[in-house]
Design an enzyme around this catalytic site. Structure first.
Site, PDB file in Angstrom:
ATOM      1  N   ASN A 137      10.898  -4.903  19.915  1.00  0.00           N
ATOM      2  CA  ASN A 137      12.090  -4.066  19.951  1.00  0.00           C
ATOM      3  C   ASN A 137      11.623  -2.617  19.884  1.00  0.00           C
ATOM      4  O   ASN A 137      11.288  -2.125  18.806  1.00  0.00           O
ATOM      5  CB  ASN A 137      13.000  -4.418  18.770  1.00  0.00           C
ATOM      6  CG  ASN A 137      14.181  -3.465  18.638  1.00  0.00           C
ATOM      7  OD1 ASN A 137      14.465  -2.691  19.543  1.00  0.00           O
ATOM      8  ND2 ASN A 137      14.873  -3.545  17.507  1.00  0.00           N
ATOM      9  N   HIS A 193      21.867  -6.000  15.872  1.00  0.00           N
ATOM     10  CA  HIS A 193      20.777  -5.429  15.064  1.00  0.00           C
ATOM     11  C   HIS A 193      21.377  -4.633  13.912  1.00  0.00           C
ATOM     12  O   HIS A 193      22.421  -3.994  14.058  1.00  0.00           O
ATOM     13  CB  HIS A 193      19.889  -4.537  15.937  1.00  0.00           C
ATOM     14  CG  HIS A 193      18.644  -4.114  15.233  1.00  0.00           C
ATOM     15  ND1 HIS A 193      18.635  -3.091  14.324  1.00  0.00           N
ATOM     16  CD2 HIS A 193      17.384  -4.613  15.267  1.00  0.00           C
ATOM     17  CE1 HIS A 193      17.414  -2.971  13.833  1.00  0.00           C
ATOM     18  NE2 HIS A 193      16.633  -3.883  14.391  1.00  0.00           N
ATOM     19  N   GLU A 214      20.714  -1.875  12.714  1.00  0.00           N
ATOM     20  CA  GLU A 214      20.959  -0.449  12.991  1.00  0.00           C
ATOM     21  C   GLU A 214      22.265  -0.273  13.763  1.00  0.00           C
ATOM     22  O   GLU A 214      22.976   0.717  13.569  1.00  0.00           O
ATOM     23  CB  GLU A 214      19.756   0.138  13.747  1.00  0.00           C
ATOM     24  CG  GLU A 214      18.550   0.288  12.814  1.00  0.00           C
ATOM     25  CD  GLU A 214      17.198   0.159  13.469  1.00  0.00           C
ATOM     26  OE1 GLU A 214      17.086   0.261  14.705  1.00  0.00           O
ATOM     27  OE2 GLU A 214      16.209  -0.062  12.727  1.00  0.00           O
ATOM     28  N   GLY A 248      11.414  -1.430   9.074  1.00  0.00           N
ATOM     29  CA  GLY A 248      10.833  -0.097   9.165  1.00  0.00           C
ATOM     30  C   GLY A 248      10.388   0.481   7.830  1.00  0.00           C
ATOM     31  O   GLY A 248      10.064   1.653   7.738  1.00  0.00           O
ATOM     32  N   SER A 253       9.117  -5.325   9.364  1.00  0.00           N
ATOM     33  CA  SER A 253       7.747  -4.947   8.994  1.00  0.00           C
ATOM     34  C   SER A 253       6.727  -6.054   9.255  1.00  0.00           C
ATOM     35  O   SER A 253       5.792  -6.224   8.482  1.00  0.00           O
ATOM     36  CB  SER A 253       7.688  -4.456   7.540  1.00  0.00           C
ATOM     37  OG  SER A 253       8.470  -3.283   7.386  1.00  0.00           O
TER      38      SER A 253
END
Ligand code: PGA
Length: 253
Positions: A18, A102, A104, A179, A215
């Protein structure tokens, strides 16, 4: 390794990059060149690129065995939706996948479970495989609501898609691990994957792939992918580095 809700692994191994809102044409060309040089992979591999670059990505990856996809699609088929990208447009560009829901998108663009389910339906209607993302925030985990949250998120897709949920892919991405460099342990991830698998078994979709995201790096991928219900990964930051992404793809063999 925690035991799986489904007896034998018949699911496809899948690793999806992604890229998020990163890259430019020259950097993308270098990255894709390195991926093609490392192919073929035993696992299925795909990259989800920003929409403006998908035509370039398609031209580069055509015939390589590496798939490509979008990072989002509209919940509508077509029409007056300025700035949106339809599932049909992604299919027109040869996409095999599209990420929907997602975290986000959920957090920054206000997308709720129902919209996410409708996006998945649009994707399936256009022959794409939706990668339906679920995951809890840190506050939800601390309040021991992880299972309830991810099952609610998945149930919205199952309710709307019915038997077609069997054509989707699910990605478990704990929001606190995205992240942040803070990966879920294999046991933490497997516990949630087992809950998701149980919900999919109840929906007659035991064999769809459930990816872990958050991660994932070259040095932790193999231990995550060794868990019974973790069928691959959805990779953000590490998918922008060819060496790291290749290593993760190989870890899913
Ligand atoms: P990350 O992102 O690998 O950078 O944590 C994963 C994702 O958001 O899909």
């Amino acid at each position: 390794m925690v035991s799986s809700a489904s007896p034998a692994r018949q699911r496809r191994r899948l690793v999806v990059g992604n890229w998020k809102m990163n890259g430019d044409r020259s950097a993308n060309a270098v990255l894709l060149g390195a991926l093609k040089a490392a192919a073929p992979f035993q696992a299925q591999v795909a990259v989800c690129a920003p929409a403006p670059y998908l035509a370039d990505v398609a031209a580069s990856l055509e015939g390589s065995g590496i798939g490509w996809g979008g990072q989002d699609c509209s919940s509508h088929a077509a029409g007056a939706f300025t700035g949106e990208t339809s599932a049909a447009m992604l299919a027109d560009l040869g996409c095999r996948y599209v990420i929907v829901g997602h975290s986000e998108r959920r957090a920054l663009h206000g997308e709720g479970d129902q919209i996410v389910a409708e996006k998945a339906r649009q994707a399936l209607a256009c022959g794409l495989t939706p990668i339906v993302c679920v995951g809890e925030t840190l506050a939800e985990r601390d309040a021991q609501r992880t299972a309830a949250v991810v099952k609610r998120q998945l149930a919205a897709a199952i309710d709307l898609l019915g038997a077609d949920i069997g054509k989707a892919v699910v990605a478990y991405e704990p929001v606190w691990a995205i992240g942040t460099g803070r990966t879920a342990t294999p046991a933490q991830a497997q516990a949630v994957h087992a809950d998701l698998r149980a919900a999919l078994v109840a929906a007659n979709a035991a064999d769809i792939s459930i990816l872990y995201g958050g991660s994932v790096k070259a040095d932790n991928a193999a231990s995550l992918f060794a868990e019974a219900d973790i069928d691959g990964g959805l990779i953000g930051g590490a998918s922008l580095q060819a060496d790291a992404f290749v290593a993760i793809c190989r870890a899913a063999a």
